[in-house]
Design an enzyme around this catalytic site. Structure first.
Site, PDB file in Angstrom:
ATOM      1  N   ASP A 163       0.852  -1.193   0.000  1.00  0.00           N
ATOM      2  CA  ASP A 163       0.000   0.000   0.000  1.00  0.00           C
ATOM      3  C   ASP A 163       0.884   1.238   0.000  1.00  0.00           C
ATOM      4  OD1 ASP A 163      -2.130   2.003   0.697  1.00  0.00           O
ATOM      5  OD2 ASP A 163      -3.295   0.185   1.069  1.00  0.00           O
ATOM      6  N   THR A 183      -5.008   6.164  -0.505  1.00  0.00           N
ATOM      7  CA  THR A 183      -6.411   6.106  -0.087  1.00  0.00           C
ATOM      8  C   THR A 183      -6.606   5.209   1.128  1.00  0.00           C
ATOM      9  OG1 THR A 183      -6.903   4.315  -1.654  1.00  0.00           O
ATOM     10  CG2 THR A 183      -7.296   6.560  -2.414  1.00  0.00           C
ATOM     11  N   GLY A 184      -5.592   4.431   1.499  1.00  0.00           N
ATOM     12  CA  GLY A 184      -5.653   3.611   2.700  1.00  0.00           C
ATOM     13  C   GLY A 184      -5.062   4.351   3.895  1.00  0.00           C
ATOM     14  N   ASP A 195       3.843   1.796  -4.385  1.00  0.00           N
ATOM     15  CA  ASP A 195       2.799   2.203  -5.324  1.00  0.00           C
ATOM     16  C   ASP A 195       2.741   1.173  -6.447  1.00  0.00           C
ATOM     17  OD1 ASP A 195       1.335   3.520  -7.379  1.00  0.00           O
ATOM     18  OD2 ASP A 195       2.037   5.482  -6.711  1.00  0.00           O
ATOM     19  N   ILE A 196       1.542   0.730  -6.816  1.00  0.00           N
ATOM     20  CA  ILE A 196       1.439  -0.262  -7.898  1.00  0.00           C
ATOM     21  C   ILE A 196       1.850   0.311  -9.252  1.00  0.00           C
ATOM     22  CG2 ILE A 196      -0.282  -1.696  -6.743  1.00  0.00           C
ATOM     23  CD1 ILE A 196      -2.414  -0.382  -8.567  1.00  0.00           C
ATOM     24  N   TYR A 203     -13.899   5.391 -14.783  1.00  0.00           N
ATOM     25  CA  TYR A 203     -13.706   4.321 -13.809  1.00  0.00           C
ATOM     26  C   TYR A 203     -14.215   2.992 -14.361  1.00  0.00           C
ATOM     27  CZ  TYR A 203     -14.311   1.446  -9.633  1.00  0.00           C
ATOM     28  OH  TYR A 203     -14.274   0.417  -8.731  1.00  0.00           O
ATOM     29  N   ASN A 241     -21.371  -2.486  -4.693  1.00  0.00           N
ATOM     30  CA  ASN A 241     -21.621  -1.584  -3.560  1.00  0.00           C
ATOM     31  C   ASN A 241     -21.279  -2.210  -2.205  1.00  0.00           C
ATOM     32  OD1 ASN A 241     -23.746  -0.757  -5.832  1.00  0.00           O
ATOM     33  ND2 ASN A 241     -23.176   1.054  -4.654  1.00  0.00           N
ATOM     34  N   VAL A 267     -21.690   5.829  -0.271  1.00  0.00           N
ATOM     35  CA  VAL A 267     -22.919   6.419   0.258  1.00  0.00           C
ATOM     36  C   VAL A 267     -23.207   5.996   1.696  1.00  0.00           C
ATOM     37  CG1 VAL A 267     -24.394   4.588  -0.739  1.00  0.00           C
ATOM     38  CG2 VAL A 267     -25.360   6.832  -0.214  1.00  0.00           C
ATOM     39  N   ARG A 311     -26.574  12.221 -10.499  1.00  0.00           N
ATOM     40  CA  ARG A 311     -25.152  12.399 -10.790  1.00  0.00           C
ATOM     41  C   ARG A 311     -24.804  11.811 -12.156  1.00  0.00           C
ATOM     42  NH1 ARG A 311     -21.432  10.351  -5.929  1.00  0.00           N
ATOM     43  NH2 ARG A 311     -22.233   8.386  -6.746  1.00  0.00           N
TER      44      ARG A 311
END
Length: 351
Positions: free
Chosen positions: A45, A49-50, A76-77, A164, A193, A208, A298
């Site tokens: 990681d 974002t982690g 980093d990947i 994405y 989700n 969400v 959206r």
């Protein structure tokens, strides 16, 4: 799933698993499950974002003996050398590292492509060259795009509606090519989700469920985009952990394809909001929770999503244990306990 349940289908002889994105929401739950079940884990990681506190939480929960079987690589990947170090000696790769969020990809397609496609190919190359036996990766229900059919079946995808979604569909194509040309066994998991413990409730691109929980605990009014009748197949983290581990050990004839990972039921955003409020009020009757407000739909969002999980059940043994309502109860209890001593979720270390 509890460690004993995991041991019931995982090999008795410990394997070495590489988990990319190991400090993230899904990755940290995978690390915890594998260490608790007696296996070895190499985590990769870069903390983009982690969060370090997710790994601290895992270490605190599994104990010193299990932690001794965990090796962490900060990298980093997008760096092939880091990917090679992470894959060295691995039996199975569980590739979770990615830049999520449809809105973020629309705002910044270059970063989405660099991480989700270039980084993905780096991991495939590193796994191939290291002789890894199985490569399991996170795809997304976003690949179904504008295909109107419900429930979603793996063979029928439409036009992607965001960068994405394009990146995740590209990953699926690359993965199959690596199996066809290089013999690297691959399985893709199209997540629907996902939610649960350690999912970040703050930030512009929060999912969400944690976002609404965080806003409600802050006393803010959550925003429902559209009329609230948009529906999703919400999938609790325990189901996703199980799917990854089953995919990692599934028979070879189950590889070279993708599987829907969900519960197989759908909930509208209006219904979801009502359920979140009900669960918070049940545990914290002292709180006064605001009503939601509504905003425009959206760009890039799919209107309805519901998975057919028959292929995952039949071919990798996937058997989801938590419906959305069950997962919500567990998740909300965790958020309330975690932030009991914090002014608000957004002010805590998760943010």
């Amino acid at each position: 799933m509890p460690p004993d349940a995991l041991r019931s289908f995982l090999p008795a002889e410990p394997l070495t698993w590489t988990v990319t994105g190991c400090a993230g929401f899904i990755g940290s739950n995978l690390v915890e499950a594998l260490l608790s079940a007696g296996h070895h884990v190499v985590g990769l990681d870069d903390f983009s974002t982690g969060y370090r506190h997710n790994l601290d939480d895992v270490i605190g929960r599994v104990g010193a003996e299990a932690t001794a079987r965990f090796t962490f690589i900060e990298g980093d990947i997008r760096d092939l050398d880091a990917c090679r170090r992470a894959c060295e000696g691995a039996d199975v790769v569980l590739h979770q590292a990615a830049l999520g969020s449809v809105p973020r990809s629309i705002e910044d397609p270059l970063s989405t492509h660099a991480v989700n496609v270039d980084g993905f190919v780096n991991m495939l190359v590193a796994a191939r060259d290291a002789g890894v036996g199985r490569f399991v990766y996170a795809s997304s229900s976003s690949v179904y795009g504008d295909h109107p059919g419900l429930p979603k079946v793996e063979a029928e995808v439409g036009t992607p509606l965001s960068p994405y979604a394009v990146s995740k569909r590209t990953d699926e194509l690359y993965a199959r090519t690596f199996q066809d040309h290089y013999g690297l066994e691959v399985i893709g998991l199209r997540y629907f989700n996902v939610f649960g413990r350690r999912q970040d409730p703050s930030g512009a691109y929060a999912a969400v469920i944690p976002k609404w929980i965080g806003q409600l605990l802050d006393g803010d009014r959550p925003m429902i985009f559209g009329d609230g009748e948009t529906s999703r197949d919400f999938c609790y983290i325990a189901n996703v952990v199980q799917a990854n581990l089953r995919a990692g050990i599934a028979p070879s004839d189950a590889t070279g394809t993708v599987y829907n990972i969900a519960y197989g039921d759908r909930t509208t955003l209006n219904g979801l909001y009502a359920a979140i409020v009900q669960n918070i009020e049940a545990e914290r009757p002292d709180l006064t929770l605001p009503e939601a407000e509504y905003g425009p739909f959206r760009s890039g969002d799919i209107r309805h999503s519901l998975a057919d999980i028959g292929q995952a059940r039949a071919r990798i043994g996937y058997a989801p244990t938590h419906a959305a309502a069950d997962g919500l109860r567990e998740a909300i209890s965790w958020y309330l306990a975690t932030y009991a001593s914090s002014p608000s979720p957004s002010a805590s270390s998760v943010g």
